[in-house]
Motif scaffolding. Structure first.
Motif, short mmCIF file in Angstrom:
data_model
loop_
_atom_site.label_atom_id
_atom_site.label_comp_id
_atom_site.label_asym_id
_atom_site.label_seq_id
_atom_site.Cartn_x
_atom_site.Cartn_y
_atom_site.Cartn_z
N UNK A 87 -19.22 19.63 -62.79
CA UNK A 87 -18.40 18.34 -62.93
C UNK A 87 -17.92 17.63 -61.59
N UNK A 88 -18.40 18.50 -60.51
CA UNK A 88 -17.94 18.03 -59.17
C UNK A 88 -18.88 17.17 -58.66
N UNK A 89 -18.45 15.79 -57.96
CA UNK A 89 -19.53 14.83 -57.44
C UNK A 89 -19.31 14.70 -55.87
N UNK A 90 -18.50 15.35 -55.17
CA UNK A 90 -18.66 15.38 -53.87
C UNK A 90 -17.95 16.61 -53.36
N UNK A 91 -18.81 17.05 -52.22
CA UNK A 91 -18.46 18.50 -51.69
C UNK A 91 -18.06 18.26 -50.12
N UNK A 92 -17.24 18.99 -49.73
CA UNK A 92 -17.04 19.08 -48.39
C UNK A 92 -17.15 20.49 -47.86
N UNK A 93 -18.49 20.84 -47.38
CA UNK A 93 -18.69 22.00 -46.83
C UNK A 93 -18.18 22.15 -45.05
N UNK A 94 -18.72 23.23 -44.53
CA UNK A 94 -18.20 23.28 -43.19
C UNK A 94 -19.44 23.35 -42.15
N UNK A 95 -19.29 22.86 -41.05
CA UNK A 95 -20.11 22.93 -40.05
C UNK A 95 -19.23 23.64 -38.92
N UNK A 96 -19.67 25.05 -38.89
CA UNK A 96 -19.10 25.93 -37.94
C UNK A 96 -19.60 26.06 -36.70
N UNK A 97 -18.85 25.84 -35.64
CA UNK A 97 -19.26 26.12 -34.31
C UNK A 97 -19.20 27.67 -34.01
N UNK A 98 -20.39 27.80 -33.30
CA UNK A 98 -20.48 29.33 -32.72
C UNK A 98 -19.80 29.42 -31.39
N UNK A 99 -19.17 30.48 -30.96
CA UNK A 99 -18.50 30.66 -29.88
C UNK A 99 -19.70 30.28 -28.77
N UNK A 100 -19.30 29.39 -27.95
CA UNK A 100 -20.39 29.14 -26.80
C UNK A 100 -21.29 27.95 -26.72
N UNK A 101 -21.10 27.57 -28.32
CA UNK A 101 -21.83 26.47 -28.82
C UNK A 101 -21.08 25.02 -28.64
N UNK A 102 -21.87 23.93 -28.52
CA UNK A 102 -21.30 22.78 -28.32
C UNK A 102 -20.81 22.23 -29.68
N UNK A 103 -19.71 21.72 -29.90
CA UNK A 103 -19.38 21.23 -31.49
C UNK A 103 -20.29 20.29 -31.88
N UNK A 104 -20.83 19.33 -30.95
CA UNK A 104 -21.99 18.31 -31.54
C UNK A 104 -23.28 19.26 -32.07
N UNK A 105 -23.66 20.20 -31.44
CA UNK A 105 -25.02 20.93 -31.63
C UNK A 105 -24.59 21.44 -32.95
#
Ligand code: URP
Ligand code: ZN
Ligand code: ZN
Ligand code: ZN
Length: 482
Positions: A87-105
């Motif tokens: 019954x869920x129609x929208x989800x918000x998963x995570x985009x997880x930054x790894x240490x040393x990684x750029x957030x954009x990447x």
């Protein structure tokens, strides 16, 4: 034909009202609400059924690399499939930054992971683990402006945690850019110290995971998170609150007029420390199925969580779906069948069972109004993450994201009926009353009576607006229902 679709004769509920109405859908959005609407190209008879805004699950983990040998069982296809059947129609998963990684990447990596897979619409929260000058000064503000308007930070887990100074820096960016900060509040040093002591004593069975993460460690971190947010003057959201001690801190802060929001999850209503097995480890490794952080507490704490949900302490009820198999590869046994709790992946599945469990135990058992159910599971998460009123309600102009529920259907939850790729559910054997029978996303039937009718990749990425609840005090008050 006036409409692409008309859902006829159902009982519509929003966060504020319950009323009999037909819902006319055109071009993927709700075009009319009323009685005796003109014909639709397609019609659904909802007599005797509830027509609810589809759930918005503001806290799920799909296809998130863990940094070790463990592997999440659900990707953006199986995760959104399971969500839709629940019954869920929208989800918000995570985009997880790894240490040393750029957030954009990190964001680009998760877009690649999602590509061609989602069945329903989705947005990303960021996880900021490495707040370098570049991240704070440029990447994070730019990403917020690009529609990634919420992010999570951790006070525990070595690979993820920030120190207080870093938390202050990150909160300051959230304040100036208008983003919502989600905080995982547990005291890392308390947990590490207790874990070492337990291991020295040979107390490593799954049960001791709960012992290593006591309520006081959550209480202290919750209080500290609140204090840091007060210092910076920025609202925050404390996620996955497990029991009375953290609730007390949150109420204290709310009572002082601070904008402190709180989320809880099914595991804190339906599981207890007993589900992690016996102290002697004689219950075997089964308890690993319920290892999550913070851990489930006891019946008295469950009651406090219920009171917080019905009484306004909590704004959000999310799943924290963190899918690891029990037997399968990369799962709970990745480090062996007798692995110490420290080496067991944390998290439990629940994206599909979130709504039926709360509907049955909350609405059907008379603990909460149907409007409150909609508020906690759909409208508030949409508001909290800048997706309202496109998502989270049934109103003219909103996306036709709708779950049609049969409030009388009795279902016994077993893993066999679920649609995730995890090989167990912690809620095996629980009987619920009420079940979503049709799920629509932007007017398209995603699933109906147990059949999947949509194609992978149809789910759209949603850039999020700046959330009204993230505005600092002194700024204009956020829109209803806050
Ligand atoms: O144990 C849990 N909840 N794992 C998922 C990650 C998190 O902290 O939400
Ligand atoms: Zn967390
Ligand atoms: Zn989580
Ligand atoms: Zn709103």
């Amino acid at each position: 034909m006036d409409f692409d679709l008309v859902i006829r004769n159902g009982t519509v509920a929003t966060a504020s009202d319950v009323f009999k109405a037909d819902v006319g859908v055109k071009g993927g959005t709700v075009a009319a609400l009323g009685s005796g609407l003109a014909a639709g190209r397609e019609e659904i008879d909802a007599e005797g059924l509830l027509v609810l805004p589809g759930g918005v699950d503001g806290h799920v983990h799909f296809d998130q690399p863990t940094g070790d040998e463990s592997v999440m069982a659900d990707d953006f296809l199986s995760g959104t499939r399971s969500a839709a059947f629940g019954g869920t129609t929208t989800v918000l998963p995570f985009a997880c930054q790894q240490k040393g990684q750029s957030l954009r990447a990190a964001v680009e990596d998760y877009h690649r992971r999602a590509a061609g897979k989602p069945l329903i619409d989705y947005a990303f929260h960021l996880i900021v683990t490495d707040p370098t000058e570049q991240v704070l000064g440029q990447e994070l503000p730019a990403l917020i402006r690009d529609g990634y308007t919420s992010f999570k930070i951790y006070m525990t887990y070595d690979a993820l945690k920030l120190n207080d100074r870093q938390i202050l820096e990150v909160l300051d960016i959230a304040r100036s850019e208008g983003a919502m900060v989600m905080m995982h509040a547990e005291n890392a040093d308390c947990i590490a110290w207790l874990t070492e002591r337990l291991e020295r004593a040979g107390q490593t069975a799954p049960f001791f995971h709960g012992v290593s993460r006591p309520r006081v460690a959550e209480r202290e971190a919750t209080h500290r998170a609140i204090s840091l947010a007060e210092l910076v003057d920025v609202p925050i959201l404390i996620v996955h609150v497990s029991g009375a001690d953290a609730v007390e801190q949150i109420r204290w802060a709310q009572g002082r007029g601070l904008r402190i929001y709180a989320e809880t999850c099914p595991q804190y209503l339906f599981l207890t420390a007993d589900d992690l097995g016996g102290a002697g480890g004689d219950a075997g490794f089964e308890g690993a199925k319920c290892i999550c952080s913070p851990p489930p507490r006891d019946a008295a704490n469950q009651r406090v969580i219920w009171d917080g949900l019905t009484g306004g302490t909590f704004q959000l009820f999310s799943s924290d779906h963190a899918p690891f198999r029990f037997d399968g590869p990369g799962g709970k046994k990745v480090n062996g069948e007798k692995a110490p709790f420290r080496c067991v992946p944390n998290g439990i599945p629940g994206v599909e069972t979130r709504l039926p469990l709360l509907f049955s135990e909350g609405v059907m058992k008379g603990r909460m109004e149907l409007t409150k159910f909609v508020e906690l599971t759909s409208t508030n998460p949409a508001c909290m993450y800048g997706l309202h009123p496109r998502k989270g309600t049934i109103a003219v102009g909103s996306d036709a994201d709708i779950a049609i529920w049969d409030p009388a259907r009795k279902v016994t939850i077993t893993n066999a009926i679920l649609h995730h790729e995890v090989d167990y559910t912690p809620y095996e054997g629980i009987e619920v009353t009420g079940w979503p029978v049709v799920t629509l996303s932007r007017g398209e039937v995603v699933c109906r009576d147990g059949a999947l009718l949509a194609s992978p990749g149809r789910g759209a990425f949603l850039p999020c607006g700046l959330p009204a609840p993230a505005r600092p005090k002194g700024a204009p008050a956020p829109a209803l229902p806050f």
